[in-house]
Write a protein that holds these residues in place. Structure first.
Motif, short mmCIF file in Angstrom:
data_model
loop_
_atom_site.label_atom_id
_atom_site.label_comp_id
_atom_site.label_asym_id
_atom_site.label_seq_id
_atom_site.Cartn_x
_atom_site.Cartn_y
_atom_site.Cartn_z
N ILE A 43 0.86 -1.16 0.00
CA ILE A 43 0.00 0.00 0.00
C ILE A 43 0.90 1.22 0.00
CG2 ILE A 43 -1.75 1.23 1.30
CD1 ILE A 43 -2.73 -1.29 2.39
N SER A 44 1.00 1.90 -1.11
CA SER A 44 1.85 3.08 -1.16
C SER A 44 1.33 4.11 -2.14
CB SER A 44 3.28 2.67 -1.51
OG SER A 44 3.30 2.03 -2.75
N SER A 45 0.13 3.95 -2.64
CA SER A 45 -0.45 4.91 -3.57
C SER A 45 -0.68 6.23 -2.88
CB SER A 45 -1.77 4.37 -4.11
OG SER A 45 -2.47 5.37 -4.78
N ASN A 46 -0.70 7.31 -3.65
CA ASN A 46 -0.95 8.61 -3.06
C ASN A 46 -2.41 9.01 -3.15
OD1 ASN A 46 1.68 9.19 -2.26
ND2 ASN A 46 2.24 9.75 -4.36
N GLU A 48 -6.66 8.19 -2.18
CA GLU A 48 -7.40 7.76 -1.01
C GLU A 48 -8.40 6.67 -1.37
OE1 GLU A 48 -7.48 12.16 1.08
OE2 GLU A 48 -9.21 10.89 1.15
N GLN A 168 -1.51 5.60 3.68
CA GLN A 168 -1.08 5.43 2.29
C GLN A 168 0.42 5.63 2.09
OE1 GLN A 168 -3.23 8.44 0.13
NE2 GLN A 168 -1.74 10.04 0.62
N ASN A 169 1.09 6.21 3.06
CA ASN A 169 2.52 6.48 2.92
C ASN A 169 3.39 5.37 3.48
OD1 ASN A 169 2.10 9.06 1.73
ND2 ASN A 169 1.65 9.88 3.77
N ASN A 190 -6.86 2.18 1.61
CA ASN A 190 -5.64 2.98 1.56
C ASN A 190 -6.05 4.43 1.80
OD1 ASN A 190 -2.95 3.48 1.13
ND2 ASN A 190 -3.16 3.64 -1.10
N ASN A 192 -5.39 8.56 3.25
CA ASN A 192 -4.53 9.68 3.60
C ASN A 192 -4.84 10.07 5.04
OD1 ASN A 192 -3.11 12.03 3.92
ND2 ASN A 192 -4.17 13.17 2.31
#
Length: 441
Positions: A43-46, A48, A168-169, A190, A192
């Protein structure tokens, strides 16, 4: 632990159904779990967006022609954990109303357990009474138990929902996420965590999956927050034979202090599963058409006390007592009541042996890097009246990033003025020489 989720799922979906053994254990476990006090990819998408969300927020393990039976040894382990947990919570809130859902706590911690490694995994297994069971056995049984518990009854509604809310980070182990999807039907989102509506998104899910009985579990999201693993259970059951409202009347209820107050008491005569000892009376009040789920009420005799009863509350006695109930005619008077309860379980779980999971020694490498549990929060609601019982529970396991050890910048020490010096034997601590240098030559 490397885990082949597809193979394991095929195995447990093919198990045959053992009616007598499975139902007996499920009923005992469901009673104590649901009636709390007396009653378990990266999980690393920017963005939401939700990733691989379940089609429904509630646990609905795929139905098959031949239903399954959970491993009775794991059901027994969950029951044992439930009584241990209740005992620790009771120590914190003596002479106070307590209502917990061991089922909700065990489910949330089982999801978390999928990411534990090393001594953290061992200590969690000890606390949860899961020593000797493989991850496959634990996950499969929880999936099977969810299917059995949520079987429909026109007079009983029971839903189980699981979710993971990930920063998400932060990157998480794909196997950890997939196991929670596969076996716990967990909705993985995921998110923010810095967004203004992040807490609202999580709490709205909680509210939706408890029919509005519990409105929030997350108060705020701290900067180092990595993940929330949340379980929600909602139960609404009509009595198999409802109490007549015309028979409800205000009668004395005696408080621990010895004082009494007038309180609405429901009344009913009939044939019940009943058990009596010199220390207590106990009755089983079933819900629904077939009575798969019951409320068990244990009343200490006048020459005894609730404290004395609680000292004997453990899984061994519970299993023994469950086999002693027999049909008997009688009168039951039961108080109507409604309450909310919430508790932080960190101290209770630490006392039960998994304190390491809350420290910088925690090892959740199966989940991600440098993670520990920050808080295990538990909230419940219950209302008992003439129609039946409505109850809800939510357990949230908060996961945070451990603070990275900051490497200090290089220093400069220019000895260009008078200074003190000493020569010391570090083995013995003896100072061999010391002096002040004010004018080096």
């Amino acid at each position: 632990m490397k885990y082949q989720s597809n193979t394991a799922r095929e195995i447990f979906l093919q198990r045959r159904y053992g009616v007598q053994l499975g139902r007996r254990y499920v009923l005992a476990a469901a009673s104590v779990m649901l009636i709390g006090v007396l009653g378990c990819s990266q999980i690393s998408s920017n963005s939401e967006r939700a990733i691989a969300e379940s089609p429904s927020p509630r646990t609905e393990v795929p139905r098959i022609n031949q239903p399954m039976t959970p491993d009775p040894k794991i059901i027994a382990a969950n029951t044992k954990f439930g009584f241990k947990l209740f005992t620790e919570v009771q120590k914190q809130d003596q002479n106070q109303n307590i209502f917990v859902s061991p089922a909700s706590v065990a489910m949330a911690l089982a999801m978390t357990y999928n990411g534990a490694s090393g001594s953290t995994q061992e200590k969690m297994a000890q606390t949860l009474e899961l020593q000797g069971f493989s991850l496959e056995q634990i996950n499969s049984t929880n999936a099977e138990l969810a299917q059995l518990l949520t079987n429909p009854d026109e007079k009983v509604k029971l839903t189980i929902a699981n979710s993971l809310w990930a920063n998400q980070n932060i990157q998480f182990q794909p196997d950890f996420l997939q196991r929670n999807r596969d076996f716990y039907n967990a909705k993985v989102t995921n998110l923010n965590f810095a967004a203004n509506d992040a807490t609202n998104q999580i709490n709205n899910w909680v509210k939706d999956n408890t029919q509005g009985k519990i409105e929030k579990i997350v108060e705020q999201i701290h900067p180092n927050q990595a993940l929330f693993l949340i379980n929600a259970i909602y139960f609404k059951g009509n009595w198999s034979r409802e109490f007549d409202k015309n028979q409800t009347t205000d009668l004395p209820f005696y408080l621990p202090s010895g004082q009494q107050k007038q309180h609405p008491m429901m009344s009913q005569r009939g044939k019940y599963r009943y058990y009596e000892t010199p220390e207590f009376q106990a009755v089983s009040l079933p819900y629904g058409k077939d009575g798969k789920i019951s409320m068990y009420v244990f009343l200490p005799k006048e020459n005894s006390s609730l404290a004395a009863l609680q000292q004997n509350l453990n899984s061994e006695n519970w299993q023994k007592w469950m086999g002693e109930f027999n049909q008997r005619q009688g009168l039951v008077r039961l108080p109507k009541f409604k309450m909310d309860y919430d508790v932080n379980l960190n101290d209770a779980l630490t006392a039960l042996g998994m304190g390491e999971a809350f420290t910088d020694k925690a090892n959740f490498s199966g989940m991600g890097k440098n993670l520990s549990i920050s808080e295990v929060k538990h909230k419940t609601f219950v209302e008992v009246n003439e129609e039946g019982t409505e109850a809800a529970a939510v357990t949230s396991v908060g996961i945070v990033r451990l603070s990275a050890v900051q490497e200090e910048p290089p220093f400069e020490m220019v000895v260009d003025r008078p200074f003190f010096t000493a020569i010391r034997d570090n083995q013995t601590g003896s100072i061999l020489f010391m002096g002040s240098i004010v004018n080096p030559t």
